[in-house]
Motif scaffolding. Structure first.
Motif: not given
Ligand SMILES: CC(=O)N[C@H]1[C@@H](OP(=O)(O)OP(=O)(O)OC[C@H]2O[C@@H](n3ccc(=O)[nH]c3=O)[C@H](O)[C@@H]2O)O[C@H](CO)[C@@H](O)[C@@H]1O
Ligand SMILES: C=C(OP(=O)(O)O)C(=O)O
Length: 429
Positions: A5, A352, A373-374, A376, A391, A394, A398
């Protein structure tokens, strides 16, 4: 399965120690099969691939012991390891072991050279292309080996030993060059390898083989000459710093901003990469202690890149460079010429907010102002770390899932990045 993370937005500042190169450590460990004496390797990175290869070598009869951990360092740091193949107890490398890591296929060279036979499963490895083994088979046949494919195994025999020959690789292959070097070291007479790979890991292997008593000249050029010897001895040899890890963190700094010393890195191993990073606007200082990378608040310039064998831009940094280009001012074209399926990170970067389209072997990246962020999914080793780099810059959180790929090739990644101010943590499943 573990995930990583990251909360993006922090610049990177501080020092990152560069580990020993995975792609040098693996062939060097395999070279221990060539002698009944002890081969001591220094600076062996603590990685899943190294642990896996230790298991594979153990199956052939290689004993190992670890020492030399630097003071105040815990588990997980580069180590000195002694490898001893007093006798080869098994010349078969089974599917269950070899399918997990492509480089383990390379045991075929030393097994054949020392024992006159090898039965090695067709390999696995990162899913980045078809990755055939024809160049290995043709090369070993040129040295007199008889080779058949039987039930998914490459069965190689050279009952009266291998015989030196002149061989031209139709295509540059790092792995086939490693294997032919190891095989030719114990062949009768002279071998000349033309169109050989010139990667620094080839030079590192040739230097080690020479320290073991081999007679190899020309490593690092396209033509390598090997005078075969009847036996090799033990040696002590140091693994070069990882140029892919170096380039990865340099690109991370170019992406997130900041000022980081990549301690122990060698600029001569990745000049083409450093030049490209400079063109993107980051500042690179080549120092005795390593490489310093700086980027202040200025934007990232778009640069076109084509992957090539060394000394060109390495395919193993293509995904990480693409992550950087997602933030560039303008459009960048990234062409992959080594592997036909090495764009798996494109759809994940898109999650992203990256804008990337594919046209054959070229990715066209239109820089966006800000990634978001997402969650992935890591698909292969270098693709995984490209998502980490993205990330870091971002906005928000993420989560990179399936990180076992990362553990194959990056020693203490979270610790190295958090030591420079990144907000990054591993979540154990
Ligand atoms: C453990 C290790 O060191 N892996 C590296 C090594 O992989 P590896 O040694 O597998 O890569 P190669 O240099 O052999 O592959 C280059 C190209 O040759 C093709 N090919 C290769 C062998 C063969 O018999 N037939 C054939 O067609 C491959 O599919 C690929 O398209 O070099 C690659 C290229 O720098 C890197 O991306 C990998 O990280
Ligand atoms: C592709 C890689 O590894 P392998 O050749 O072991 O799949 C890599 O190191 O990026």
């Amino acid at each position: 399965m573990d995930s990583i993370r990251i909360r993006g937005g922090n610049a990177l500042n501080g020092t990152i120690p560069v580990s020993g190169a995975k792609n040098a450590a693996l062939p060097l460990m395999i070279a221990s099969l060539l002698t009944d004496d002890t081969l001591t390797l220094e600076n062996v990175p603590h990685l899943a691939d190294v642990e896996q290869l230790i298991r594979i070598l153990g199956n052939h009869g290689v004993d190992y012991s670890v020492n030399g951990r630097r003071e105040n360092q815990d588990k997980g740091y580069s180590r000195t390891i002694h490898f001893t193949a007093r006798s080869i107890v098994d010349t078969t490398a089974p599917y269950e072991l070899v399918s997990k890591m492509r480089a383990s296929f390379w045991v075929i060279g030393p097994l054949l050279a020392r024992r006159g036979e090898a039965r090695v499963s067709l390999p696995g490895g990162c899913a980045i292309g078809t990755r055939p083994v024809d160049l290995f088979i043709d090369g070993l046949r040129a040295l007199g080996a008889e080779i058949d494919i039987e039930s998914g195994y490459v069965v190689a025999r050279a009952k009266n030993g291998l015989i030196g020959a002149r061989h031209r690789f139709p295509k540059v292959s790092v792995g086939a060059t490693h294997v032919l070097l190891m095989a030719a070291a114990l062949a009768k007479g002279e071998t000349v390898l033309e169109n050989a790979a010139r990667e620094p890991e080839i030079v590192n292997l040739a230097d080690c083989l020479n320290a073991m008593g081999a007679k190899i000249s020309g490593a690092g050029t396209a033509t390598i000459t090997v005078q075969g010897v009847t036996s090799l001895s033990g040696a002590r040899h140091r693994i070069i710093p990882d140029r892919i890890e170096t380039g990865t963190y340099a690109l991370a700094v170019a992406m997130a901003g900041g000022d980081v010393l990549l301690e122990g890195a060698r600029a001569d191993l990745l000049e083409s990469v450093l030049e490209v990073i400079e063109q993107t606007g980051a500042e690179i200082t080549r120092a005795n202690t390593g490489i310093r990378v700086r980027r202040n608040g200025a934007g990232v310039e778009a640069v076109d890149v084509t992957t090539e064998p060394f000394p060109g831009f390495p395919t193993d940094l293509q995904a990480q460079f693409m992550a950087l280009m997602t933030r560039a001012r303008g459009q960048s074209r990234i062409t992959e010429t080594i592997f036909e399926n090495r764009f798996m990170h494109v759809q994940e970067l898109a999650r992203l907010g990256a804008r990337i389209s594919l046209s054959g072997q070229t990715a066209i990246v239109d820089g966006v102002g800000q990634l978001k962020g997402a969650p992935v999914m890591a698909t292969d080793l270098r693709a995984s770390v490209s998502l980490v780099i993205a990330g870091l810059a971002a906005e928000g959180e993420t989560q990179v899932n399936r990180v076992y790929h990362l553990d194959r090739g990056f020693e203490r990644l979270e610790e190295k990045l958090s030591g420079c101010g990144a907000e990054i943590e591993r979540i154990s499943a």
